[in-house]
Design an enzyme around this catalytic site. Structure first.
Site, PDB file in Angstrom:
ATOM      1  N   ASP A 167       0.836  -1.201   0.000  1.00 23.68           N
ATOM      2  CA  ASP A 167       0.000   0.000   0.000  1.00 23.68           C
ATOM      3  C   ASP A 167       0.875   1.257   0.000  1.00 23.68           C
ATOM      4  O   ASP A 167       1.926   1.277  -0.628  1.00 23.68           O
ATOM      5  CB  ASP A 167      -0.920  -0.050   1.231  1.00 23.68           C
ATOM      6  CG  ASP A 167      -2.269   0.591   0.988  1.00 23.68           C
ATOM      7  OD1 ASP A 167      -2.306   1.824   0.863  1.00 23.68           O
ATOM      8  OD2 ASP A 167      -3.284  -0.124   0.926  1.00 23.68           O
ATOM      9  N   HIS A 198      -3.641   6.074   3.545  1.00 21.95           N
ATOM     10  CA  HIS A 198      -4.429   4.919   3.126  1.00 21.95           C
ATOM     11  C   HIS A 198      -3.906   3.623   3.740  1.00 21.95           C
ATOM     12  O   HIS A 198      -4.669   2.815   4.286  1.00 21.95           O
ATOM     13  CB  HIS A 198      -4.413   4.841   1.601  1.00 21.95           C
ATOM     14  CG  HIS A 198      -5.291   3.790   1.014  1.00 21.95           C
ATOM     15  ND1 HIS A 198      -4.850   2.513   0.736  1.00 21.95           N
ATOM     16  CD2 HIS A 198      -6.587   3.821   0.640  1.00 21.95           C
ATOM     17  CE1 HIS A 198      -5.828   1.808   0.217  1.00 21.95           C
ATOM     18  NE2 HIS A 198      -6.903   2.580   0.147  1.00 21.95           N
ATOM     19  N   SER A 358     -11.273  -0.836  -0.597  1.00 27.35           N
ATOM     20  CA  SER A 358     -10.011  -0.807   0.143  1.00 27.35           C
ATOM     21  C   SER A 358     -10.226  -1.034   1.623  1.00 27.35           C
ATOM     22  O   SER A 358      -9.341  -1.529   2.316  1.00 27.35           O
ATOM     23  CB  SER A 358      -9.321   0.556  -0.030  1.00 27.35           C
ATOM     24  OG  SER A 358      -8.601   0.623  -1.213  1.00 27.35           O
TER      25      SER A 358
END
EC number: 3.4.21.-
Length: 412
Positions: A167, A198, A358
């Protein structure tokens, strides 16, 4: 690449064939990187033959540089090599049209794929109980009915399992990780930090002490996306290769066997044969992979690595057990997991609420780590175990899509 920003879905089609090596072209909406390609070898090509091929490539490039006029822009040539499980050998780099034509005519080459931008995908035992959970997804995973506020889980909590989060990185100093997160490898820049947020959010759902499903799991940051949440497909594959080697005991990682490792990929882009083949190599090595289905409200067959059948592809559900309006769907979706308005960790010690597949995928990655900690068999077969444990709950899941919502088997 989580699914926060919209990943651009495209289907790769054969552009041309020279001596059996296909040059693939990206679809009309792909954000291709000029003159960047991924070159994939035929499966039967050995390590020795691969080495000989790259030597041929270097010699060919050197001859071209010597002949090049001063006004021509020199290409960087080969930049990275990949070898996953003895079945996927490839390299990526910057090549001009003439060099790509030469490469495509080489007998060792299976296909050539343009490199492109990939983005995040955000838009019954003695149980421990966590009351008044900070994120509804935790309670939903351990209850057969919606609306609960308690997370029930076994105290083993994924201890002894390592989760690789591919990520934007992880804020490893966030207090909710309690020292269980560490940096693995950075493939995108020279900043070993999560400047996007994120990856930290995803890791928090996998294994945060307060916000995670597997509260004892070890977490490893594999950074393949930058501060904007984007990166190249070739860079992502390089991160996948590194994580597979570590998880298989080939590096100095904490996972000593592939069966004690899980991976999460909350990212995606257009359908990529190279990305899917790399993901399959990881699955074939006995490593469980949870992958976000994508946020385009379309069939997941158009996104990678979500379209690879051997991974566990995850769609996003809402708090009232509906399909999230952004979530991809289709026969390649294995399960649904909470993905709308999920609260988890944010770099700097705070929290954030995000939506996307996600956010759904790390629920499944965390559940996978939790089940391995309970003694379940790891590897790609763990996805079948998760599907068997799941219950039919999702209303209007999408055409040809499962209605299965994940469940940790708490008996509640």
């Amino acid at each position: 690449m989580g699914f926060i920003t919209k990943a651009i879905p495209i289907v790769l089609a054969a552009l041309s064939t020279v001596n059996g090596a296909k040059i693939l072209e990206a679809g009309p909406h792909a954000e291709t990187i000029p003159n960047k390609y991924i070159v994939v070898m035929k499966r039967e090509v050995s390590d020795e033959a691969f080495s000989a091929h790259t030597t041929w490539l270097s010699q060919n490039l050197n001859r071209r540089v010597m002949r090049r006029s001063g006004s021509s822009k020199a290409m960087a040539g080969m930049q990275d090599k990949y070898s996953l499980g003895g079945i996927f050998r490839a390299y990526s780099g910057e090549f001009d049209d003439a060099m790509i034509k030469d490469i495509s005519s080489h007998d060792d080459v299976d296909y050539i794929e343009p490199d492109f931008v990939v983005r995040t995908s955000t838009n019954g035992t003695n149980l421990t109980r966590q009351d008044n959970v900070p994120s509804w997804g935790l309670a939903r995973v351990s209850s057969k009915k919606a609306g609960g506020t308690t997370y029930y889980y076994d105290s083993s909590a994924g201890k002894g399992v390592t989760a690789y989060v591919i990520d934007t990185g992880i804020d490893i100093n966030h207090e909710d990780f309690r020292g269980r997160a560490k940096w693995g490898k950075n493939f995108v820049d020279d900043m070993d930090e999560d400047c996007n947020g994120h990856g930290t959010h995803v890791a928090g759902t996998v294994g945060g002490t307060k916000y995670g499903l597997a509260k004892g799991v070890s977490l490893v940051a594999v950074k393949v996306l930058d501060c904007e949440g984007s990166g190249s497909n070739s860079g992502v594959i390089k991160g996948m290769e590194w994580a597979m080697r570590e998880a298989s005991g080939g590096g100095n990682g904490t996972a000593k066997a592939a069966g004690k490792a899980v991976m999460n990929m909350s990212l995606g882009g257009t359908r990529s044969q190279a990305s899917n083949q790399a993901a399959k190599a990881i699955s074939d090595a006995g490593i469980f992979m949870a992958v976000a289905a994508g946020n385009e409200n379309m069939d997941a067959q158009h996104s990678s690595p979500a379209s690879e059948p051997s991974v566990c592809t995850v769609a996003a559900s809402t708090e009232d057990d509906g399909k999230a309006d952004f979530s991809n769907y289709g026969q390649l979706v294995d399960v649904y997991a909470p993905g709308k308005d999920i609260t988890s960790l944010k770099p700097g010690g705070s929290t954030d609420t995000l939506s996307g597949t996600s956010m759904a995928s790390p629920h499944v990655c965390g559940l996978g780590a939790y089940l391995i900690g309970l003694g379940k068999q790891g590897g790609p077969g763990l996805c079948d175990t998760i599907k068997e444990m799941a219950h039919d709950a999702i209303q209007r899941p999408g055409e040809g899509t499962t209605s299965k919502l994940i469940y940790n088997g708490s008996g509640k």
